[in-house]
Design a protein around this motif. Structure first.
Motif, mmCIF file in Angstrom:
data_model
loop_
_atom_site.group_PDB
_atom_site.id
_atom_site.type_symbol
_atom_site.label_atom_id
_atom_site.label_comp_id
_atom_site.label_asym_id
_atom_site.label_seq_id
_atom_site.Cartn_x
_atom_site.Cartn_y
_atom_site.Cartn_z
ATOM 1 N N THR A 88 1.099 -1.273 -0.013
ATOM 2 C CA THR A 88 -0.097 0.101 0.015
ATOM 3 C C THR A 88 1.037 1.237 -0.099
ATOM 4 O O THR A 88 2.090 1.288 0.425
ATOM 5 N N VAL A 89 0.246 2.339 -0.197
ATOM 6 C CA VAL A 89 0.917 3.650 -0.147
ATOM 7 C C VAL A 89 1.075 4.065 1.254
ATOM 8 O O VAL A 89 0.368 3.499 2.278
ATOM 9 N N GLN A 90 1.778 5.136 1.542
ATOM 10 C CA GLN A 90 2.047 5.506 2.949
ATOM 11 C C GLN A 90 0.664 6.262 3.604
ATOM 12 O O GLN A 90 -0.501 6.256 2.675
ATOM 13 N N THR A 91 0.812 6.651 4.728
ATOM 14 C CA THR A 91 -0.401 7.085 5.606
ATOM 15 C C THR A 91 -0.320 8.306 6.230
ATOM 16 O O THR A 91 -1.165 8.656 7.057
ATOM 17 N N GLU A 92 0.561 9.300 5.746
ATOM 18 C CA GLU A 92 0.840 10.589 6.616
ATOM 19 C C GLU A 92 -0.432 11.309 6.635
ATOM 20 O O GLU A 92 -0.629 12.124 7.457
ATOM 21 N N GLU A 93 -1.185 11.362 5.667
ATOM 22 C CA GLU A 93 -2.232 12.211 5.374
ATOM 23 C C GLU A 93 -3.590 11.747 6.439
ATOM 24 O O GLU A 93 -4.302 12.765 6.495
ATOM 25 N N TYR A 94 -3.227 10.745 7.025
ATOM 26 C CA TYR A 94 -4.132 10.478 8.196
ATOM 27 C C TYR A 94 -4.314 11.462 9.192
ATOM 28 O O TYR A 94 -5.089 11.534 9.903
ATOM 29 N N GLY A 95 -3.093 12.157 9.472
ATOM 30 C CA GLY A 95 -3.001 13.112 10.458
ATOM 31 C C GLY A 95 -2.876 12.427 11.878
ATOM 32 O O GLY A 95 -2.442 11.222 12.271
ATOM 33 N N VAL A 96 -3.863 12.829 12.781
ATOM 34 C CA VAL A 96 -3.941 12.236 14.085
ATOM 35 C C VAL A 96 -4.577 10.843 14.118
ATOM 36 O O VAL A 96 -4.602 10.265 15.209
ATOM 37 N N LEU A 97 -5.316 10.757 12.941
ATOM 38 C CA LEU A 97 -5.864 9.213 12.960
ATOM 39 C C LEU A 97 -4.862 8.198 12.472
ATOM 40 O O LEU A 97 -5.254 7.208 12.051
ATOM 41 N N GLU A 98 -3.727 8.679 12.187
ATOM 42 C CA GLU A 98 -2.483 7.642 11.363
ATOM 43 C C GLU A 98 -2.519 6.371 11.960
ATOM 44 O O GLU A 98 -2.424 5.268 11.384
ATOM 45 N N ALA A 99 -2.742 6.061 13.395
ATOM 46 C CA ALA A 99 -2.506 5.114 14.233
ATOM 47 C C ALA A 99 -3.523 4.035 13.624
ATOM 48 O O ALA A 99 -3.452 2.961 13.838
ATOM 49 N N LEU A 100 -4.511 4.649 13.141
ATOM 50 C CA LEU A 100 -5.877 3.626 12.988
ATOM 51 C C LEU A 100 -5.908 3.366 11.362
ATOM 52 O O LEU A 100 -6.853 2.689 11.082
ATOM 53 N N ALA A 101 -5.000 3.902 10.611
ATOM 54 C CA ALA A 101 -5.018 3.639 9.206
ATOM 55 C C ALA A 101 -5.328 2.161 8.615
ATOM 56 O O ALA A 101 -5.969 1.867 7.866
ATOM 57 N N PHE A 102 -4.858 1.345 9.622
ATOM 58 C CA PHE A 102 -4.800 0.004 9.217
ATOM 59 C C PHE A 102 -5.633 -0.940 10.249
ATOM 60 O O PHE A 102 -5.740 -2.073 10.136
ATOM 61 N N ASN A 103 -6.568 -0.340 10.741
ATOM 62 C CA ASN A 103 -7.646 -0.756 11.553
ATOM 63 C C ASN A 103 -8.938 -0.330 11.191
ATOM 64 O O ASN A 103 -9.679 0.896 11.517
#
Length: 534
Positions: A88-103
């Motif tokens: 997958t591509v990266q996840t920085e754009e999730y901001g404060v929710l980045e820790a949940l990007a894979f949940n």
């Protein structure tokens, strides 16, 4: 009674969420560990416990591995290859929710607390409860989950056809996993006596606009190639600007002509390629100084339907020459105004010409040393390596300057289209009929425009249209190559059928749950069953 692991919407959803939870961003440790985890998951199936040699991992470089899992019926030779990718591509754009990007489950719940931050259509979709958010839900771990479910069902019910699951890393960058898979598919065909009937990819159905909720089936995939340039001017002190010419000035003329240039546009079957744009442009100064920037580079994206690498290089050379003529005229006007002679007009040189010149001047051994100095930098990607190799050679051949050296940078995705194939036509009609049972409108698109690994099968070239790519890609044969001959051996038609989703590569990436867990499993099963109905 046989216990199915992934045969209900609930079980399939749980499988997807587990696959997504295995963070496999490209060029991270998660991409390395994904394949062994998947191997362990597939080993839960009785079939692979009884046939462990049908489940294999294949080295794709940098510790990553391509996975192949073959369900083979004892009396069948016809084989459907199920293709997917797991990076997958990266996840920085999730901001404060980045820790949940894979949940996905938790992220989707938490987004209700951030609804006001979402684009309107994403907010509307969230509130319907019909979408599952998260990195990889749409692009494209759902496609892999569907293929796993098909392998399970086929092996338990002993479908009289072979299924070869092929899932790869690195699709989002260089497709190293699929380029490795090509050779393995040729080998597996010989080892197991397979006849490839269809290459079925599981990339998602992309909406054609923010409010488009139609689903699509694709009978081909768009091609992509990256003509590039290194601009070499003449250095000077900023206090004596007319004693040199900046690479930035030279580059501006080519970039102006490349951006949105309709010469590179192609049309086929009522569809048109997106126009070219620059993907990168920069000067090569390592730090600030009052020396003018005399080396710069640019990478341009060109989409393909029918054109070969040879044809694009010829066209790129033509545009570069016109750009340098324009640059020369503008530069000469400035020189006349300032009453100076100038440093000369920029010429256009293909990389293969520069390489020949450098070899004659420096000798083969020295040229190889210069290249290897660059290739030893394992941290740089293929595009940086290409630029540095051209730069190193031009530094040793400054008498050619000012110049624009044109070359190719990876990756290269040939276009593939099998819309006219009878099996493809029959399959599309069948899937559309199945879709109508859910009151779905399923339209055909001839070229999948998301770029995908189907580019590396069913390769057709009446001549040597790829030769310009080989000769003008500085890292060819060292860090990058394409198995054109083996690709041509994988001559079965292609089709892409996948679940509906929105906003791939964005923080609002999401998957339509009815499409993914209810409708698509039935459509793909019907498609496969139709191929062995006789």
């Amino acid at each position: 009674m046989t216990n199915y692991l992934w045969n209900t919407p609930e079980k399939l959803r749980a499988l997807l969420c587990e696959l997504v939870s295995w963070d496999s961003r490209t060029l991270t440790e998660g991409e390395v560990t994904f394949a062994p985890k998947l191997e362990a998951k597939l080993t839960r199936l009785s079939y692979f416990q009884e046939n462990p040699n049908h489940l294999e991992l294949h080295d794709a470089g940098l510790g990553r591995q391509t996975v192949t899992a073959l369900y083979k019926h004892p009396e069948a030779t016809e084989t459907i290859v199920l293709i997917s990718h797991f990076d997958t591509v990266q996840t920085e754009e999730y901001g404060v929710l980045e820790a949940l990007a894979f949940n996905p489950e938790e992220l989707t719940r938490k987004l209700h607390d951030h609804k006001d931050e979402l684009p309107e259509q994403a907010r509307i979709d969230l509130e319907t409860g019909k979408y599952l958010f998260g990195r990889g839900t749409m692009d494209m771990k759902m496609g892999l989950a569907l293929h796993i479910a098909m392998i399970e069902k086929a092996s338990i019910e002993q479908w009289p056809i072979n299924l070869l699951l092929t899932t790869v890393p690195d699709e989002e960058v260089n497709s190293a996993g699929m380029r490795v898979a090509v050779s393995e598919l040729v080998r597996l065909r010989e080892v197991h006596g397979l006849t490839y009937k269809l290459f079925l990819n599981g990339e998602p159905s992309f909406s054609q606009g923010p409010e488009d909720n139609k689903e699509y089936i694709y009978s081909g995939t768009i091609g992509k190639i990256m003509p590039s340039a290194l601009f070499y001017g003449k250095e000077t002190h900023v206090g004596e600007p007319m004693r040199g010419i900046t690479a930035n000035y030279i580059a501006s003329f080519l970039t102006q002509r490349m951006e949105w240039n309709p010469l590179f546009s192609e049309s086929d079957l009522g569809e048109t390629t997106p126009l070219p744009v620059s993907l990168q442009q920069k000067d090569l100064k390592a730090q600030y100084s009052t020396q003018t920037p005399y080396r710069a580079a640019a990478l341009y994206n060109v989409f393909l339907f029918k054109r070969t690498a040879d044809e694009v290089m010829d066209l790129f050379e033509q545009v570069a020459m016109e750009a340098m003529d324009e640059c020369s005229a503008a530069y000469q006007a400035v020189c006349d105004r300032e009453q100076v002679k100038g440093v000369g007009n920029p010429r256009v040189i293909r990389y293969e010409e520069l390489l020949t010149y450098a070899t004659e001047k420096l000798g083969q051994e020295e040229v190889e040393r210069l290249k290897n100095t660059v290739l030893d930098n394992i941290e740089a990607d293929d595009r940086e390596l290409c630029i540095e190799i051209v730069d190193n050679l031009m530094i040793q051949c400054q008498e050619l300057a000012p110049a624009t050296v044109i070359f190719y940078a990876p990756p290269y995705y040939p276009a593939v289209n099998t819309s006219d194939n009878p099996l493809v036509k029959e399959s599309i009609a069948l899937v559309q009929k199945e879709a109508s049972k859910f009151d779905l409108e399923l339209d055909q698109i001839h070229y999948f425009n998301g770029i995908c690994d189907l580019s590396y099968v069913n390769y057709e070239d009446d001549g040597d249209g790829w030769v310009a790519f080989e000769r003008n890609t500085p890292v060819w044969g060292d860090t990058y190559s394409i198995p054109f001959n083996e690709m041509a051996e994988l001559s079965a038609p292609v089709l892409n059928v996948g679940p509906f989703g929105k906003d791939a590569h964005q923080r609002t990436e999401r998957l339509q749950v009815d499409s993914a867990f209810v409708e698509m499993p039935q459509m793909i099963e019907a498609l496969i069953r139709n191929m062995f109905k006789e």
